[in-house]
Write an enzyme that holds these catalytic residues in place. Structure first.
Site, PDB file in Angstrom:
ATOM      1  N   THR A 183       0.844  -1.185   0.000  1.00 55.17           N
ATOM      2  CA  THR A 183       0.000   0.000   0.000  1.00 55.17           C
ATOM      3  C   THR A 183       0.884   1.241   0.000  1.00 55.17           C
ATOM      4  O   THR A 183       1.761   1.411   0.829  1.00 55.17           O
ATOM      5  CB  THR A 183      -1.072  -0.038   1.116  1.00 55.17           C
ATOM      6  OG1 THR A 183      -2.019   0.978   0.849  1.00 55.17           O
ATOM      7  CG2 THR A 183      -0.511   0.126   2.513  1.00 55.17           C
ATOM      8  N   HIS A 209      -5.927  -0.206   4.192  1.00 55.32           N
ATOM      9  CA  HIS A 209      -5.499   1.191   4.025  1.00 55.32           C
ATOM     10  C   HIS A 209      -6.740   2.037   4.235  1.00 55.32           C
ATOM     11  O   HIS A 209      -7.530   2.219   3.311  1.00 55.32           O
ATOM     12  CB  HIS A 209      -4.931   1.367   2.612  1.00 55.32           C
ATOM     13  CG  HIS A 209      -4.472   2.774   2.282  1.00 55.32           C
ATOM     14  ND1 HIS A 209      -3.492   3.009   1.350  1.00 55.32           N
ATOM     15  CD2 HIS A 209      -4.858   4.003   2.718  1.00 55.32           C
ATOM     16  CE1 HIS A 209      -3.295   4.335   1.234  1.00 55.32           C
ATOM     17  NE2 HIS A 209      -4.124   4.950   2.049  1.00 55.32           N
ATOM     18  N   CYS A 223      -3.610   8.724   6.183  1.00 54.59           N
ATOM     19  CA  CYS A 223      -4.310   7.435   6.286  1.00 54.59           C
ATOM     20  C   CYS A 223      -3.456   6.466   7.116  1.00 54.59           C
ATOM     21  O   CYS A 223      -2.284   6.718   7.375  1.00 54.59           O
ATOM     22  CB  CYS A 223      -4.518   6.814   4.909  1.00 54.59           C
ATOM     23  SG  CYS A 223      -5.434   7.843   3.743  1.00 54.59           S
TER      24      CYS A 223
END
Lengths: 281, 155
Positions: B18, B41, B24
């Protein structure tokens, strides 16, 4: 490579495609018809091809495939057509990977289109702001990075020392070490290309909207669009999130962290529809 | 993997990646016994801002995404008490008063859930103004973290 040679290079900047500039003027003029726009644009095949690709992306959501410029012009409103033509044109400035900013191919384009879309979502909360100007400034806000990249690469360690040890933002470090930041270079490109003043202004101040100037809505919206895009990790590179958060802009417009979350969630729906536009990069 | 995305695997040849987490959070879990792992994620702390969006994509929020990640791993035979849990991301802007600090809220939401459900975190790299990318090797459980401009290493 130093800033003097960068500014010299800027003098050689290829002009903004004349056909596009003409098309945009026509779209703003009440006396011109959609067909006038087709006549101007159709001779530029690269732009026509891009415009059709953008038209057919899920983001613009036209039912059925648009196969000619004429059809696109008939089916789209002037506002949308303007956005599509600009999107299909501006992509070519963002084509390369950038070593200095550590942005791979596609990254800066992804950031530009995402910032434009987020900014447009934000503009709904700023009554009276010119949405078209917001979208254009969002697309172009980082175009200066494409020119500044090579010097940033060369002076990166010096800049990063200021960021790490002295609490500079990345843009402030550009100003200190290079004498100019990417926003200023981008604004000068916009001037050379003959963009309207408010768009040039928004590019120039997208990291630092002038304090106390609450009337400057386009710049504030693009500022917020850019920081939200960076928070989402889209096209961040090694500047990281070393970007100043300007609380008062949220406060002035009665927004808080919950509004930011709603904007992010709203953007994600759109983001899934822009993949084919991103693939143009 | 994309923003608001969840993936699990039991294929030892797979590496889940990711990219560019920003504010995030990237959550990686792995069960060494059955070599099942997964990654989430997520973008926001709390699905109360839009139940509809949470339903369409649970991976968008901590409170819906984290249980979904664990459940997806259980389906492949993983067990909670064996799972190794690692967390990265939650960066923030330069903003002392925290008006923009979604990264901090993202992390607080995860901590609250883990505390309630007695989940231990084996390793984490959170906050700051840096941008992180993580890769989970399903065969070995190794989690590599890359910080933009600073290189990479094991987390």
């Amino acid at each position: 490579m130093d800033i003097e040679s960068i500014l010299k290079d800027l003098e050689q900047l290829p002009p903004f495609p004349t056909v596009v500039a003409q098309a945009l003027t026509l779209l703003d003029s009440p006396d011109s018809s959609a067909m006038d726009v087709v006549k101007v644009v159709q001779y530029d095949q690269a732009i026509t091809a891009n415009v059709l690709k953008v038209c057919n992306s899920a983001y613009f959501g036209l039912p059925g495939k648009v196969s000619s410029l004429r059809e696109a012009v008939i089916r789209l409103g002037n506002k949308q057509l303007k956005e599509i033509i600009l999107t299909g044109t501006v992509v070519k400035y963002y084509k390369n990977a950038m070593e200095g900013y550590a942005l791979s191919k596609h990254d800066l384009w992804k950031h530009a289109i995402s910032t434009a879309i987020i900014s447009r979502i934000i503009s709904k909360r700023f009554p009276g702001v010119d949405e078209g100007a917001v979208f254009t400034a969002g697309l172009l806000h980082d175009v200066g990075k494409t020119i500044l990249d090579s010097v940033v690469d060369e002076y990166f360690n010096q800049m990063f020392a200021l960021v790490g040890e002295k609490g500079y933002s990345f843009t402030e470090a550009e100003q200190e070490v290079l004498g100019l930041d990417h926003a200023e270079i981008g604004a000068r490109m916009g001037e050379l290309w003959g963009f309207p003043k408010e768009i040039v202004h928004a590019i120039r101040f997208h990291h630092a909207p002038p304090e106390g100037d609450e009337s400057d809505l386009v710049t504030q919206v693009v500022y917020l669009g850019n920081v939200i895009c960076l928070m989402l990790g889209i096209g961040v590179g090694r500047q990281g999130l070393h970007v100043r958060g300007r609380d008062e802009i949220l406060e002035q417009h009665g927004m808080d962290i919950n509004d930011l979350q709603v904007i992010m969630a709203g953007f994600l729906d759109e983001y899934q529809k822009v993949q084919d536009i991103i693939d143009l990069g | 993997m994309d923003i608001s995305d969840l993936k699990v695997s039991n294929n030892p040849d797979v590496t889940l990646v990711t990219y560019s987490l920003g504010s995030c959070i990237g959550l990686a879990v792995w069960d060494p016994e059955v070599r099942v792992g997964g990654m989430l994620h997520y973008m926001l702390p709390d699905s109360s801002i839009s139940q509809e969006k949470a339903k369409a994509n649970p991976a968008m929020f901590a409170d819906t995404g984290i249980p979904a990640l664990f459940k997806a791993c259980y389906k492949l035979g993983a067990q909670k008490q064996r799972m190794i849990v690692k967390v990265a991301g939650g960066a923030q802007l330069m903003d002392e008063s925290g008006f923009f600090n979604i990264g901090k809220r993202n992390y607080a939401a995860l901590r609250k859930m883990f505390w309630r459900n007695k989940v231990m975190v084996a390793a984490e790299d959170i906050g700051g103004m840096v941008n992180r990318t993580i890769r989970l090797n399903i065969g070995t459980g190794e989690l590599i973290m890359k910080v933009s401009g600073k290189g990479e290493g094991l987390l």
